[in-house]
Design a protein around this motif. Sequence first.
Motif, PDB file in Angstrom:
ATOM      1  N   LEU A 109       0.779  -1.097   0.047  1.00  0.00           N
ATOM      2  CA  LEU A 109       0.111   0.032   0.092  1.00  0.00           C
ATOM      3  C   LEU A 109       0.867   1.392  -0.041  1.00  0.00           C
ATOM      4  O   LEU A 109       0.169   2.490  -0.165  1.00  0.00           O
ATOM      5  CB  LEU A 109      -0.770   0.012   1.271  1.00  0.00           C
ATOM      6  N   ALA A 110       2.186   1.206  -0.168  1.00  0.00           N
ATOM      7  CA  ALA A 110       3.199   2.333   0.171  1.00  0.00           C
ATOM      8  C   ALA A 110       2.991   3.005  -1.353  1.00  0.00           C
ATOM      9  O   ALA A 110       3.148   2.520  -2.345  1.00  0.00           O
ATOM     10  CB  ALA A 110       4.456   1.721   0.425  1.00  0.00           C
ATOM     11  N   ALA A 111       2.584   4.143  -1.269  1.00  0.00           N
ATOM     12  CA  ALA A 111       2.408   5.310  -2.334  1.00  0.00           C
ATOM     13  C   ALA A 111       1.478   4.486  -3.495  1.00  0.00           C
ATOM     14  O   ALA A 111       1.595   4.507  -4.742  1.00  0.00           O
ATOM     15  CB  ALA A 111       3.780   5.242  -3.048  1.00  0.00           C
ATOM     16  N   LYS A 112       0.565   3.775  -2.880  1.00  0.00           N
ATOM     17  CA  LYS A 112      -0.599   3.083  -3.727  1.00  0.00           C
ATOM     18  C   LYS A 112      -1.489   4.041  -4.413  1.00  0.00           C
ATOM     19  O   LYS A 112      -2.081   5.059  -3.733  1.00  0.00           O
ATOM     20  CB  LYS A 112      -1.605   2.271  -2.902  1.00  0.00           C
ATOM     21  N   ALA A 113      -1.415   4.277  -5.731  1.00  0.00           N
ATOM     22  CA  ALA A 113      -2.454   4.985  -6.586  1.00  0.00           C
ATOM     23  C   ALA A 113      -3.549   4.487  -6.756  1.00  0.00           C
ATOM     24  O   ALA A 113      -3.852   3.351  -7.629  1.00  0.00           O
ATOM     25  CB  ALA A 113      -1.677   5.336  -7.982  1.00  0.00           C
ATOM     26  N   TRP A 114      -4.564   4.953  -6.006  1.00  0.00           N
ATOM     27  CA  TRP A 114      -6.083   4.428  -6.212  1.00  0.00           C
ATOM     28  C   TRP A 114      -6.950   4.946  -7.460  1.00  0.00           C
ATOM     29  O   TRP A 114      -6.680   6.254  -7.715  1.00  0.00           O
ATOM     30  CB  TRP A 114      -6.820   4.542  -4.974  1.00  0.00           C
ATOM     31  N   PRO A 115      -7.556   3.985  -8.135  1.00  0.00           N
ATOM     32  CA  PRO A 115      -8.398   4.661  -9.368  1.00  0.00           C
ATOM     33  C   PRO A 115      -9.492   5.704  -8.517  1.00  0.00           C
ATOM     34  O   PRO A 115      -9.777   5.695  -7.371  1.00  0.00           O
ATOM     35  CB  PRO A 115      -9.103   3.435  -9.738  1.00  0.00           C
ATOM     36  N   ALA A 116     -10.443   6.269  -9.613  1.00  0.00           N
ATOM     37  CA  ALA A 116     -11.289   7.436  -9.043  1.00  0.00           C
ATOM     38  C   ALA A 116     -12.541   6.501  -8.440  1.00  0.00           C
ATOM     39  O   ALA A 116     -13.125   7.149  -7.390  1.00  0.00           O
ATOM     40  CB  ALA A 116     -11.811   8.026 -10.138  1.00  0.00           C
ATOM     41  N   GLU A 117     -12.747   5.441  -8.776  1.00  0.00           N
ATOM     42  CA  GLU A 117     -13.920   4.632  -8.267  1.00  0.00           C
ATOM     43  C   GLU A 117     -13.301   3.545  -7.730  1.00  0.00           C
ATOM     44  O   GLU A 117     -12.300   2.820  -8.124  1.00  0.00           O
ATOM     45  CB  GLU A 117     -14.653   4.349  -9.480  1.00  0.00           C
ATOM     46  N   LEU A 167     -10.432 -15.191  -3.614  1.00  0.00           N
ATOM     47  CA  LEU A 167      -9.930 -16.500  -4.097  1.00  0.00           C
ATOM     48  C   LEU A 167      -9.002 -16.095  -5.246  1.00  0.00           C
ATOM     49  O   LEU A 167      -8.437 -17.243  -6.043  1.00  0.00           O
ATOM     50  CB  LEU A 167     -10.873 -17.338  -4.381  1.00  0.00           C
ATOM     51  N   ALA A 168      -9.117 -14.917  -6.043  1.00  0.00           N
ATOM     52  CA  ALA A 168      -8.815 -14.774  -7.288  1.00  0.00           C
ATOM     53  C   ALA A 168      -7.993 -13.453  -7.642  1.00  0.00           C
ATOM     54  O   ALA A 168      -9.015 -12.588  -7.865  1.00  0.00           O
ATOM     55  CB  ALA A 168      -9.498 -15.107  -8.632  1.00  0.00           C
ATOM     56  N   PRO A 169      -6.915 -13.110  -7.273  1.00  0.00           N
ATOM     57  CA  PRO A 169      -5.748 -14.209  -7.045  1.00  0.00           C
ATOM     58  C   PRO A 169      -5.572 -14.277  -5.478  1.00  0.00           C
ATOM     59  O   PRO A 169      -5.797 -13.547  -4.818  1.00  0.00           O
ATOM     60  CB  PRO A 169      -4.486 -13.566  -7.517  1.00  0.00           C
ATOM     61  N   PHE A 170      -5.098 -15.437  -5.055  1.00  0.00           N
ATOM     62  CA  PHE A 170      -5.137 -15.950  -3.812  1.00  0.00           C
ATOM     63  C   PHE A 170      -3.586 -15.858  -3.331  1.00  0.00           C
ATOM     64  O   PHE A 170      -2.911 -16.693  -3.299  1.00  0.00           O
ATOM     65  CB  PHE A 170      -5.345 -17.512  -3.536  1.00  0.00           C
ATOM     66  N   ASP A 171      -3.137 -14.643  -3.264  1.00  0.00           N
ATOM     67  CA  ASP A 171      -1.832 -14.382  -2.545  1.00  0.00           C
ATOM     68  C   ASP A 171      -1.811 -13.147  -1.681  1.00  0.00           C
ATOM     69  O   ASP A 171      -2.848 -12.359  -1.532  1.00  0.00           O
ATOM     70  CB  ASP A 171      -0.942 -14.128  -3.827  1.00  0.00           C
ATOM     71  N   VAL A 200      -3.894  -7.778   0.619  1.00  0.00           N
ATOM     72  CA  VAL A 200      -3.451  -6.484   1.390  1.00  0.00           C
ATOM     73  C   VAL A 200      -4.197  -5.611   0.474  1.00  0.00           C
ATOM     74  O   VAL A 200      -4.745  -4.363   0.843  1.00  0.00           O
ATOM     75  CB  VAL A 200      -2.087  -6.425   1.403  1.00  0.00           C
ATOM     76  N   GLU A 201      -4.096  -5.459  -0.915  1.00  0.00           N
ATOM     77  CA  GLU A 201      -4.618  -4.422  -1.740  1.00  0.00           C
ATOM     78  C   GLU A 201      -6.210  -4.422  -1.597  1.00  0.00           C
ATOM     79  O   GLU A 201      -6.770  -3.323  -1.628  1.00  0.00           O
ATOM     80  CB  GLU A 201      -4.243  -4.674  -3.280  1.00  0.00           C
ATOM     81  N   LEU A 202      -6.992  -5.415  -1.759  1.00  0.00           N
ATOM     82  CA  LEU A 202      -8.334  -5.875  -1.384  1.00  0.00           C
ATOM     83  C   LEU A 202      -8.782  -4.923  -0.085  1.00  0.00           C
ATOM     84  O   LEU A 202      -9.658  -3.959  -0.091  1.00  0.00           O
ATOM     85  CB  LEU A 202      -8.646  -7.142  -1.366  1.00  0.00           C
ATOM     86  N   VAL A 203      -8.207  -5.376   1.049  1.00  0.00           N
ATOM     87  CA  VAL A 203      -8.323  -4.675   2.443  1.00  0.00           C
ATOM     88  C   VAL A 203      -8.154  -3.253   2.186  1.00  0.00           C
ATOM     89  O   VAL A 203      -8.894  -2.370   2.942  1.00  0.00           O
ATOM     90  CB  VAL A 203      -7.705  -5.372   3.250  1.00  0.00           C
ATOM     91  N   GLY A 204      -6.927  -2.803   1.839  1.00  0.00           N
ATOM     92  CA  GLY A 204      -6.615  -1.306   1.636  1.00  0.00           C
ATOM     93  C   GLY A 204      -7.638  -0.575   0.953  1.00  0.00           C
ATOM     94  O   GLY A 204      -7.747   0.584   1.254  1.00  0.00           O
TER      95      GLY A 204
END
Length: 285
Positions: free
Chosen positions: A48-56, A216-220, A225-229
């Motif tokens: 999540l460091a310097a993560k660039a999130w989309p507008a939506e 589950l896809a992708p399961f890593d 972390v990106e999903l919860v972030g």
Amino acid sequence: MLSCAWGGPSRANVALRPRPPARQAVGALLVCGVEVPNARESPASRALAAKAWPAEFPYSASDLTPLDAGKDELFYLLPRFVQHAAVEARDELGRFYSCALPPPGEGDVLDLCSSWTSHYPAGYEARRCVVLGLNPFELLANACRTEMRVQNLNADPKLPYADGSFDCVTLSLSVDYMTRPLELFGEIHRVLRPGGLACMAFTNRCFQSKVVRRWLAPFDNVAHVELVGAYFAFSAPWAACEVADVSPDGWAGQQNPMLVVCGRKGTVQATLPETEWAGDGRNAV
């Protein structure tokens, strides 16, 4: 040793085992302002460091729907007095909570999707500890609780607590089952006091039929972390969102990993124009 009692809470919760020597020399990493001696640098901790999130918000309703969309109350009808992570991973989570929770006897804590254990350090007692989950028998056996509530957060993510009620909100080993995460994370932000901390801990064990499809896809670890972030980023104006990788040594192929995505509420409530913040996924951390 783990213990529980049907007639009321015992004072035991998670007994921490001796730490492997290989990790003792590692200096404490700072995660959302918390010094975490057992945290390590990893691709997941940096995701999540310097993560660039989309507008939506980048995930669809289908992404957040489990394969088994049946009633959660039926799935969790019978109590399960079992553990959902390996002992080494649970030990590391307990060590993390020893740093992140308010000092014993102080502060107010809310544990969501709770069960017979909150994975807090052995003997930990907060001034107030609310355990909220689906099975009343499991909640009754929780050693940390001062009060309990049975509630399905997928059916009703509204938390029945006043604004600014808690210093810390935890959700251990269940964030992957949340089907209405933006509403829930918005509620978590609301019930936290200014400067409060939210901790979402997870590993790689799950009921595959009940986690959301995106888990589950992708399961890593990085994808998780990106999903919860994203739940933090698009739910409320969190002041910070960072990751503690407290996986035990040698976990790959042997142990369960243990990751905690943390969000810190600002000490001063952010005031954003309605065009920038409407609670609909247009805000980023």
